[in-house]
Design an enzyme around this catalytic site. Structure first.
Site, PDB file in Angstrom:
ATOM      1  N   ARG A   1     -11.340   2.127  -9.425  1.00 49.85           N
ATOM      2  CA  ARG A   1     -10.416   3.257  -9.632  1.00 49.85           C
ATOM      3  C   ARG A   1     -10.589   3.843 -11.035  1.00 49.85           C
ATOM      4  NH1 ARG A   1      -4.996   2.368  -6.215  1.00 49.85           N
ATOM      5  NH2 ARG A   1      -6.066   1.794  -4.309  1.00 49.85           N
TER       6      ARG A   1
ATOM      7  N   ASP B   1       0.820  -1.210   0.000  1.00 51.60           N
ATOM      8  CA  ASP B   1       0.000   0.000   0.000  1.00 51.60           C
ATOM      9  C   ASP B   1       0.861   1.270   0.000  1.00 51.60           C
ATOM     10  OD1 ASP B   1      -2.302   1.506   0.087  1.00 51.60           O
ATOM     11  OD2 ASP B   1      -2.507   1.386   2.264  1.00 51.60           O
ATOM     12  N   GLY B   2       0.349   2.288  -0.639  1.00 54.20           N
ATOM     13  CA  GLY B   2       1.003   3.598  -0.547  1.00 54.20           C
ATOM     14  C   GLY B   2       1.627   4.071  -1.858  1.00 54.20           C
ATOM     15  N   ASN B   3       1.406   3.335  -2.932  1.00 51.45           N
ATOM     16  CA  ASN B   3       1.991   3.742  -4.220  1.00 51.45           C
ATOM     17  C   ASN B   3       1.482   5.117  -4.652  1.00 51.45           C
ATOM     18  OD1 ASN B   3       3.017   1.188  -4.219  1.00 51.45           O
ATOM     19  ND2 ASN B   3       1.705   0.377  -5.835  1.00 51.45           N
TER      20      ASN B   3
ATOM     21  N   ARG C   1       0.208   7.614  -2.815  1.00 48.17           N
ATOM     22  CA  ARG C   1       0.719   8.707  -1.983  1.00 48.17           C
ATOM     23  C   ARG C   1       2.187   9.000  -2.291  1.00 48.17           C
ATOM     24  NH1 ARG C   1      -1.305   6.096   3.322  1.00 48.17           N
ATOM     25  NH2 ARG C   1      -1.801   4.476   1.810  1.00 48.17           N
TER      26      ARG C   1
ATOM     27  N   ARG D   1      -0.144   8.725 -10.501  1.00 49.56           N
ATOM     28  CA  ARG D   1      -0.225   7.537  -9.633  1.00 49.56           C
ATOM     29  C   ARG D   1       0.475   6.325 -10.261  1.00 49.56           C
ATOM     30  NH1 ARG D   1      -3.805   7.489  -5.470  1.00 49.56           N
ATOM     31  NH2 ARG D   1      -4.133   5.265  -5.740  1.00 49.56           N
TER      32      ARG D   1
ATOM     33  N   SER E   1      -7.205  -5.744  -5.801  1.00 50.56           N
ATOM     34  CA  SER E   1      -8.368  -6.315  -5.101  1.00 50.56           C
ATOM     35  C   SER E   1      -9.600  -6.304  -5.996  1.00 50.56           C
ATOM     36  CB  SER E   1      -8.636  -5.521  -3.816  1.00 50.56           C
ATOM     37  OG  SER E   1      -9.263  -4.291  -4.144  1.00 50.56           O
TER      38      SER E   1
ATOM     39  N   ASN F   1     -10.584  -2.806  -6.492  1.00 54.29           N
ATOM     40  CA  ASN F   1      -9.714  -1.856  -7.206  1.00 54.29           C
ATOM     41  C   ASN F   1     -10.217  -1.502  -8.611  1.00 54.29           C
ATOM     42  OD1 ASN F   1      -6.578  -3.054  -5.734  1.00 54.29           O
ATOM     43  ND2 ASN F   1      -7.887  -1.350  -5.123  1.00 54.29           N
ATOM     44  N   TRP F   2     -11.185  -2.279  -9.134  1.00 50.48           N
ATOM     45  CA  TRP F   2     -11.758  -1.941 -10.447  1.00 50.48           C
ATOM     46  C   TRP F   2     -12.475  -0.597 -10.401  1.00 50.48           C
ATOM     47  CZ3 TRP F   2      -9.962  -4.927 -14.187  1.00 50.48           C
ATOM     48  CH2 TRP F   2      -9.662  -6.261 -13.917  1.00 50.48           C
TER      49      TRP F   2
HETATM   50  C1  FPP Z   1      -2.081   0.109  -3.352  1.00 52.50           C
HETATM   51  O1  FPP Z   1      -1.543   1.412  -3.258  1.00 52.50           O
HETATM   52  C2  FPP Z   1      -1.454  -0.582  -4.445  1.00 52.50           C
HETATM   53  C3  FPP Z   1      -2.111  -1.149  -5.503  1.00 52.50           C
HETATM   54  C4  FPP Z   1      -3.582  -1.137  -5.649  1.00 52.50           C
HETATM   55  C5  FPP Z   1      -1.362  -1.795  -6.580  1.00 52.50           C
HETATM   56  C6  FPP Z   1      -0.256  -2.677  -6.098  1.00 52.50           C
HETATM   57  C7  FPP Z   1       0.521  -3.115  -7.260  1.00 52.50           C
HETATM   58  C8  FPP Z   1       1.857  -3.125  -7.315  1.00 52.50           C
HETATM   59  C9  FPP Z   1       2.758  -2.777  -6.188  1.00 52.50           C
HETATM   60  C10 FPP Z   1       2.498  -3.619  -8.535  1.00 52.50           C
HETATM   61  C11 FPP Z   1       2.886  -5.037  -8.278  1.00 52.50           C
HETATM   62  C12 FPP Z   1       3.094  -5.729  -9.504  1.00 52.50           C
HETATM   63  C13 FPP Z   1       2.957  -7.071  -9.636  1.00 52.50           C
HETATM   64  C14 FPP Z   1       3.242  -7.665 -10.926  1.00 52.50           C
HETATM   65  C15 FPP Z   1       2.486  -7.948  -8.571  1.00 52.50           C
HETATM   66  P1  FPP Z   1      -2.523   2.632  -3.486  1.00 52.50           P
HETATM   67  O2  FPP Z   1      -2.580   2.937  -4.929  1.00 52.50           O
HETATM   68  O3  FPP Z   1      -3.845   2.338  -2.855  1.00 52.50           O
HETATM   69  O4  FPP Z   1      -1.775   3.755  -2.699  1.00 52.50           O
HETATM   70  P2  FPP Z   1      -2.461   4.949  -1.918  1.00 52.50           P
HETATM   71  O5  FPP Z   1      -3.203   4.341  -0.765  1.00 52.50           O
HETATM   72  O6  FPP Z   1      -1.280   5.748  -1.480  1.00 52.50           O
HETATM   73  O7  FPP Z   1      -3.343   5.693  -2.877  1.00 52.50           O
END
Ligand code: FPP
Length: 250
Positions: A81, A30-32, A34, A43, A75, A78-79
Site C-alpha cells: 500500500r 475489511d472495509g476501512n 471504503r 483512508r 497482511s 499490505n506492505w
Molecule cells: C482492511 O481494510 C483493513 C486493514 C488493512 C487494516 C485493519 C486494521 C485495523 C482495523 C486497525 C486494527 C488495529 C489493531 C491494533 C489491531 P481496507 O483498507 O482494505 O478497506 P478497503 O477494502 O475498503 O479499502
C-alpha cells in the site's frame, strides 16, 4: 426465535439447540478504506475508526464467552500500500500496543501476535513482546492479532521448521501427520476457527488461515468494518448456529 443461548455474561437469542457458540472466531477486518472514501476522508481515518470497532468487538467477544478470537490486522501483502497509509497503520498499531491493549487487562484477555514480527520496527516488536509477556498468565479469551501475517508464508515457515527438526532427528518422518504439522503453525495448540466473519461484502479468504480454515463456516456481511456493531456479531452467531457442520461426513 429459538432457544435463548446463555453466555458467560449475556443472553443472546439463537435459533437452534446444537452447541452453538463457536469456540474460535476469526474476523477479516475489511472495509476501512471504503468507509473513509464514502465520507470524503483519508483512508487513515477509516483505519482509526476500524481500530475502535476492533476494541469494541474484541471486548464483546470476551464478554459473551468466545474462547479464541483471531483478527486480521495487517497482511504480508499490505506492505504494497502507499507509504503514507502503511505509515499511519504503523502509528495506529503503536498507539494501540502502548495504551489500548492494556485495557484488555480488565477483561483478562491473553494477547498474542501471529505473523512475522521481524518485519516491524524494533520498537513495535518490543511492544508486541511486552504485550504477549504481560498477558500470558491471564486466563480469559485468547486474542490473536494477525500482523504481517500471510497463511502461505506461515505454511512455508512450518515446512522449513519441520524439515529442520526431521534433519536434526528431533522428529521422525513417520510421525508427521496433520496434528503434528498444526503444531508448527502460529496457532499451535489452539482449536481451528469454527467461524470466520468477513464484513464489507467481499467473498475472499485473502491468505487468512488457509490450513486452519479447512472446515470453518464463513459468514460474509454487508457492513464495512468501521460500521460493524455488536448486533452484527450477534447476527453472524445466529447464522453460524443454523449451519449444519458435517466435516465431510453426512
Ligand atoms: C482492511 O481494510 C483493513 C486493514 C488493512 C487494516 C485493519 C486494521 C485495523 C482495523 C486497525 C486494527 C488495529 C489493531 C491494533 C489491531 P481496507 O483498507 O482494505 O478497506 P478497503 O477494502 O475498503 O479499502
Amino acid at each position: 426465535m429459538g432457544l435463548p443461548f446463555f453466555t458467560k455474561k449475556r443472553k443472546i437469542d439463537l435459533p437452534s439447540e446444537q452447541p452453538v457458540l463457536p469456540k474460535h472466531v476469526g474476523i477479516i477486518m475489511d472495509g476501512n478504506g471504503r468507509w473513509a472514501k464514502k465520507r470524503g476522508l483519508p483512508r487513515k481515518a477509516g483505519h482509526r475508526e476500524g481500530a475502535q470497532t476492533f476494541r469494541t468487538i474484541t471486548r464483546y467477544c470476551s464478554e459473551i464467552g468466545i474462547q479464541y478470537l483471531t483478527v486480521y490486522a495487517f497482511s504480508t501483502e499490505n506492505w504494497k500500500r502507499p507509504e503514507d497509509e502503511v505509515g499511519s497503520l504503523m502509528k495506529l498499531f503503536k498507539s494501540y500496543l502502548e495504551e489500548a491493549l492494556s485495557d484488555f487487562k480488565d477483561d483478562d484477555i491473553v494477547v498474542r501476535f501471529i505473523g512475522d514480527k521481524s518485519g516491524f520496527s524494533p520498537e513495535l516488536q518490543a511492544l508486541m513482546r511486552e504485550n504477549e509477556e504481560s498477558s500470558k498468565s491471564r486466563d480469559g479469551m485468547v486474542l490473536n492479532i494477525a500482523m504481517n501475517y500471510g497463511s502461505r508464508d506461515e505454511i512455508v515457515r512450518a515446512v522449513k521448521n519441520l524439515c529442520a527438526d526431521v534433519k536434526s532427528g528431533r522428529v521422525e518422518e513417520s510421525a508427521i501427520d496433520e496434528t503434528l504439522f498444526s503444531d508448527y503453525l502460529y496457532t499451535a495448540g489452539q482449536p481451528d476457527p469454527d467461524l470466520i466473519i468477513r464484513p464489507s461484502g467481499e467473498y475472499r479468504i485473502s491468505n487468512f488461515m488457509l490450513w486452519q480454515a479447512a472446515y470453518t463456516e464463513f459468514v460474509i456481511m454487508n457492513k464495512l468494518w468501521p460500521d460493524f456493531q455488536k448486533s452484527d456479531l450477534d447476527e453472524a452467531l445466529r447464522i453460524y448456529a443454523q449451519r449444519n457442520r458435517r466435516y465431510g461426513g453426512v
